[in-house]
Scaffold this active site. Structure first.
Site, mmCIF file in Angstrom:
data_model
loop_
_atom_site.group_PDB
_atom_site.id
_atom_site.type_symbol
_atom_site.label_atom_id
_atom_site.label_comp_id
_atom_site.label_asym_id
_atom_site.label_seq_id
_atom_site.Cartn_x
_atom_site.Cartn_y
_atom_site.Cartn_z
ATOM 1 N N CYS A 232 64.339 36.157 20.114
ATOM 2 C CA CYS A 232 63.673 36.624 18.888
ATOM 3 C C CYS A 232 62.183 36.332 18.959
ATOM 4 C CB CYS A 232 64.273 35.930 17.663
ATOM 5 S SG CYS A 232 66.073 36.035 17.549
ATOM 6 N N ARG A 233 61.478 36.773 17.942
ATOM 7 C CA ARG A 233 60.074 36.427 17.744
ATOM 8 C C ARG A 233 59.852 36.198 16.260
ATOM 9 N NH1 ARG A 233 60.496 35.811 22.358
ATOM 10 N NH2 ARG A 233 59.193 36.567 24.069
#
Length: 351
Positions: A2-3
């Site tokens: 993810c970010r």
């Protein structure tokens, strides 16, 4: 994986100037993680979420918009972002590791006035989930709606905060205080490490967490290993974040040593080297008003030698480490702020 992205400013920012328009905005990162070193799965297209606070006269609780539609393909996100401003924003794009593709598994998660999100993974989650559940008070066990390791970590964070004498439902006018949030975050990591030891879990966990009560923000860059590198994390601070040239070219301006806004991101939003500083591995970053405080986390995985180079192999395999414009030669040293010409951050130690 993810970010995520955090914005906290003295003045509100238009969401489109944060999540849509910059050259390497978090929306762009949903399909173009160019700083990600694992190119086997370079997309974060398994949903997204935006959380932000509005006027206290409306509610101390954040407004949260989540969707399983990839961020780059969501017309409603663009419509919302061009007409919405906020002083405190959480944004997250997801690549699933644990939990199905559903809105209940999209970050950020919330409980009354508190928001939480995670980039990374909890090792051996299926093997230790019952241990996590057994440590929770009923109200935090019952608040979990999804199936991700991240939301159970949030439940553990709330339970830890409760154990410090704070009622997470209370939403005090000035928040719970940055020190209390930091203490709860460190306690959450310590409790997870205790579970890893109890269950014989030796695979490292990547625990980049972010939490806020609408006033203060606490973020961690952490890996449960003495030798491996953590998932990447950067911060930027200044007096104005603006587009200086058409085409999404943004930069952070600094008119003095003061800080009117702070951003924390898994990947920098711009490619201006002087804008971004690498958060040291195994540390906790706190934003109190607009002041950035960074403390090393001194536990069994702490490396006291600032020149020690952790192995990036594990985090690379998870797609969690990139070489960003804010990296400097000794990112684990405590003098990283002055090396990158950033306004000074307060660096302390946490036992």
């Amino acid at each position: 994986m993810c970010r995520f992205l955090v914005y906290k400013g003295r003045n509100p920012i238009l969401l489109s100037d944060l999540i849509l328009n910059p050259t390497h905005s978090i929306l762009t990162q949903s399909y173009d993680c160019r700083l990600r070193l694992d190119f086997r799965r370079p997309h974060n297209g398994d949903g997204f979420g935006i959380g932000y606070y509005t006027s206290l006269s409306l509610s101390p609780e954040p407004c949260i918009f989540t969707s399983t539609t990839p961020a780059w393909n969501c017309v409603n996100l663009a419509r919302l972002a061009r007409k919405t401003t906020s002083n405190l924003v959480f944004a997250h794009v997801r690549a699933t590791t644990t939990g199905a593709l559903s809105e209940s598994n999209c970050h950020p998660f919330s409980y009354h006035s508190i928001m939480f999100m995670h980039n990374g993974h909890i090792a051996n989650f299926q093997g230790i989930k019952r241990k996590i559940v057994a440590r929770l008070r009923d109200e935090y066990f019952l608040m979990v709606e999804g199936s991700t390791d991240s939301e159970w970590a949030f439940a553990l964070f709330l339970d830890t905060l409760h154990g410090l004498g704070v009622d997470p439902k209370s939403a005090p006018a000035d928040g719970f205080g940055h020190q209390k949030l930091r203490e709860a975050m460190l306690g959450t990591i310590a409790r997870l490490n205790g579970i890893f030891q109890e269950t014989g879990t030796t695979e490292p966990s990547l625990l980049n967490f972010a939490a806020t009560d609408g006033h203060s923000v606490v973020c961690t860059r952490y890996v449960s290993s003495r030798n491996d590198e953590a998932a990447s994390l950067y911060f930027s601070s200044g007096t104005r974040f603006h587009e200086y040239r058409e085409g999404g070219f943004y930069r952070m301006e600094r008119h003095d040593r003061g800080q009117d806004l702070v951003m924390v991101a898994s990947e920098p939003l711009t490619f201006e080297r002087e804008d971004w500083v690498t958060v040291p591995t195994n540390s906790v970053l706190t934003i109190n008003k607009q002041t950035v405080l960074i403390h090393p986390i001194k536990d069994q995985y702490y490396q006291s030698d600032p020149s020690y180079r952790r192995s990036m192999k594990f985090a690379e395999e998870k797609g969690q480490v990139g070489r960003g414009p804010g990296d400097n030669p000794r990112e684990d040293s405590t003098d990283f702020v002055t090396e990158a010409s950033q306004p000074p951050a307060v660096v302390d130690s946490v036992a």
